[in-house]
Design a protein around this motif. Structure first.
Motif, PDB file in Angstrom:
ATOM      1  N   LEU A  85     -15.652   1.816  -2.570  1.00 51.59           N
ATOM      2  CA  LEU A  85     -14.816   1.606  -3.453  1.00 51.59           C
ATOM      3  C   LEU A  85     -14.433   2.872  -4.406  1.00 51.59           C
ATOM      4  O   LEU A  85     -13.429   3.008  -4.730  1.00 51.59           O
ATOM      5  CB  LEU A  85     -15.188   0.442  -4.474  1.00 51.59           C
ATOM      6  N   ILE A  86     -15.402   3.659  -4.742  1.00 51.18           N
ATOM      7  CA  ILE A  86     -15.316   4.975  -5.416  1.00 51.18           C
ATOM      8  C   ILE A  86     -14.596   5.901  -4.592  1.00 51.18           C
ATOM      9  O   ILE A  86     -13.878   6.707  -5.370  1.00 51.18           O
ATOM     10  CB  ILE A  86     -16.570   5.445  -6.060  1.00 51.18           C
ATOM     11  N   SER A  87     -14.770   6.092  -3.372  1.00 45.33           N
ATOM     12  CA  SER A  87     -14.266   7.311  -2.591  1.00 45.33           C
ATOM     13  C   SER A  87     -12.793   6.748  -2.047  1.00 45.33           C
ATOM     14  O   SER A  87     -12.121   7.697  -1.343  1.00 45.33           O
ATOM     15  CB  SER A  87     -15.152   7.552  -1.438  1.00 45.33           C
ATOM     16  N   ARG A  88     -12.536   5.852  -2.093  1.00 46.11           N
ATOM     17  CA  ARG A  88     -11.039   5.227  -1.780  1.00 46.11           C
ATOM     18  C   ARG A  88     -10.104   6.373  -2.497  1.00 46.11           C
ATOM     19  O   ARG A  88      -9.956   6.357  -3.543  1.00 46.11           O
ATOM     20  CB  ARG A  88     -10.773   3.835  -1.990  1.00 46.11           C
ATOM     21  N   SER A  89      -9.147   6.951  -1.483  1.00 45.15           N
ATOM     22  CA  SER A  89      -8.231   7.775  -2.013  1.00 45.15           C
ATOM     23  C   SER A  89      -6.967   7.201  -2.253  1.00 45.15           C
ATOM     24  O   SER A  89      -6.022   7.797  -2.686  1.00 45.15           O
ATOM     25  CB  SER A  89      -7.833   8.933  -0.974  1.00 45.15           C
ATOM     26  N   ILE A  90      -6.731   5.968  -1.828  1.00 49.24           N
ATOM     27  CA  ILE A  90      -5.441   5.202  -1.955  1.00 49.24           C
ATOM     28  C   ILE A  90      -5.591   4.019  -3.012  1.00 49.24           C
ATOM     29  O   ILE A  90      -6.497   3.360  -2.954  1.00 49.24           O
ATOM     30  CB  ILE A  90      -5.072   4.737  -0.643  1.00 49.24           C
TER      31      ILE A  90
ATOM     32  N   LEU B   8      -4.096   0.717  -5.348  1.00 51.57           N
ATOM     33  CA  LEU B   8      -3.399  -0.462  -4.971  1.00 51.57           C
ATOM     34  C   LEU B   8      -2.000  -0.267  -5.273  1.00 51.57           C
ATOM     35  O   LEU B   8      -1.040  -0.760  -4.484  1.00 51.57           O
ATOM     36  CB  LEU B   8      -3.978  -1.396  -6.009  1.00 51.57           C
ATOM     37  N   ASP B   9      -1.556   0.312  -6.296  1.00 50.47           N
ATOM     38  CA  ASP B   9      -0.189   0.821  -6.594  1.00 50.47           C
ATOM     39  C   ASP B   9       0.501   1.576  -5.173  1.00 50.47           C
ATOM     40  O   ASP B   9       1.609   1.127  -4.866  1.00 50.47           O
ATOM     41  CB  ASP B   9      -0.029   1.742  -7.722  1.00 50.47           C
ATOM     42  N   GLU B  10      -0.307   2.396  -4.672  1.00 53.46           N
ATOM     43  CA  GLU B  10       0.087   3.168  -3.580  1.00 53.46           C
ATOM     44  C   GLU B  10       0.390   2.232  -2.343  1.00 53.46           C
ATOM     45  O   GLU B  10       1.029   2.024  -1.409  1.00 53.46           O
ATOM     46  CB  GLU B  10      -0.510   4.221  -3.303  1.00 53.46           C
ATOM     47  N   LEU B  11      -0.604   1.242  -2.072  1.00 55.20           N
ATOM     48  CA  LEU B  11      -0.572   0.322  -1.266  1.00 55.20           C
ATOM     49  C   LEU B  11       0.576  -0.666  -1.306  1.00 55.20           C
ATOM     50  O   LEU B  11       1.395  -0.880  -0.153  1.00 55.20           O
ATOM     51  CB  LEU B  11      -1.834  -0.631  -1.098  1.00 55.20           C
ATOM     52  N   GLU B  12       0.857  -1.090  -2.683  1.00 51.27           N
ATOM     53  CA  GLU B  12       1.981  -1.970  -2.843  1.00 51.27           C
ATOM     54  C   GLU B  12       3.454  -1.058  -2.484  1.00 51.27           C
ATOM     55  O   GLU B  12       4.174  -1.647  -1.859  1.00 51.27           O
ATOM     56  CB  GLU B  12       2.035  -2.377  -4.196  1.00 51.27           C
ATOM     57  N   THR B  13       3.476   0.089  -3.095  1.00 55.33           N
ATOM     58  CA  THR B  13       4.739   0.818  -2.552  1.00 55.33           C
ATOM     59  C   THR B  13       4.791   1.224  -1.080  1.00 55.33           C
ATOM     60  O   THR B  13       5.963   1.105  -0.556  1.00 55.33           O
ATOM     61  CB  THR B  13       4.430   2.394  -3.319  1.00 55.33           C
ATOM     62  N   GLY B  14       3.721   1.416  -0.401  1.00 54.34           N
ATOM     63  CA  GLY B  14       3.632   1.444   0.977  1.00 54.34           C
ATOM     64  C   GLY B  14       4.067   0.394   1.793  1.00 54.34           C
ATOM     65  O   GLY B  14       4.986   0.357   2.736  1.00 54.34           O
ATOM     66  N   LYS B  15       3.676  -0.865   1.262  1.00 50.86           N
ATOM     67  CA  LYS B  15       4.177  -2.095   1.748  1.00 50.86           C
ATOM     68  C   LYS B  15       5.783  -2.352   1.540  1.00 50.86           C
ATOM     69  O   LYS B  15       6.399  -2.925   2.390  1.00 50.86           O
ATOM     70  CB  LYS B  15       3.642  -3.428   1.120  1.00 50.86           C
ATOM     71  N   LYS B  16       6.258  -1.968   0.438  1.00 46.00           N
ATOM     72  CA  LYS B  16       7.822  -2.060   0.115  1.00 46.00           C
ATOM     73  C   LYS B  16       8.629  -1.306   0.964  1.00 46.00           C
ATOM     74  O   LYS B  16       9.515  -1.567   1.435  1.00 46.00           O
ATOM     75  CB  LYS B  16       7.986  -1.897  -1.424  1.00 46.00           C
ATOM     76  N   ILE B  17       7.937   0.144   1.205  1.00 44.33           N
ATOM     77  CA  ILE B  17       8.708   0.974   2.049  1.00 44.33           C
ATOM     78  C   ILE B  17       8.853   0.654   3.324  1.00 44.33           C
ATOM     79  O   ILE B  17       9.828   0.550   4.044  1.00 44.33           O
ATOM     80  CB  ILE B  17       8.254   2.343   1.798  1.00 44.33           C
TER      81      ILE B  17
END
Length: 85
Positions: A38-43, A45-54
């Motif tokens: 969890l700490i080392s995740r570089s992505i 949740l906002d970036e994931l949501e943006t990626g899904k929309k794109i």
């Protein structure tokens, strides 16, 4: 920071074995491994949501593009056939 929250996961026997193997390799407990991931995740949740929309917009554009172009008629060897008017 005090840890007040707890999570639970149901795993298959194979998944549990993999988790334990990863913990053994890292020399940590299951909880420590989860926290480190969890700490080392570089992505975020906002970036994931943006990626899904794109990705959704790309798929929609590709789908619309495919529908606009009617397939060309071709002969046995793939050459275009002139349509009679």
């Amino acid at each position: 920071m005090r840890r007040n929250e707890k999570v639970e996961a149901t795993l298959t026997a194979e998944e549990k074995e993999i988790l334990q193997h990863l913990c053994d390799e890292a020399g940590c407990t299951e909880a420590e491994l989860i926290r480190s991931v969890l700490i080392s995740r570089s992505i975020s949740l906002d970036e994931l949501e943006t990626g899904k929309k794109i990705e959704h917009e790309k798929n929609k554009a590709l789908h619309n593009c495919k529908r606009k172009h009617a397939p060309k008629k071709s002969g046995e060897c793939g050459e275009a056939i002139a349509e009679n008017a």
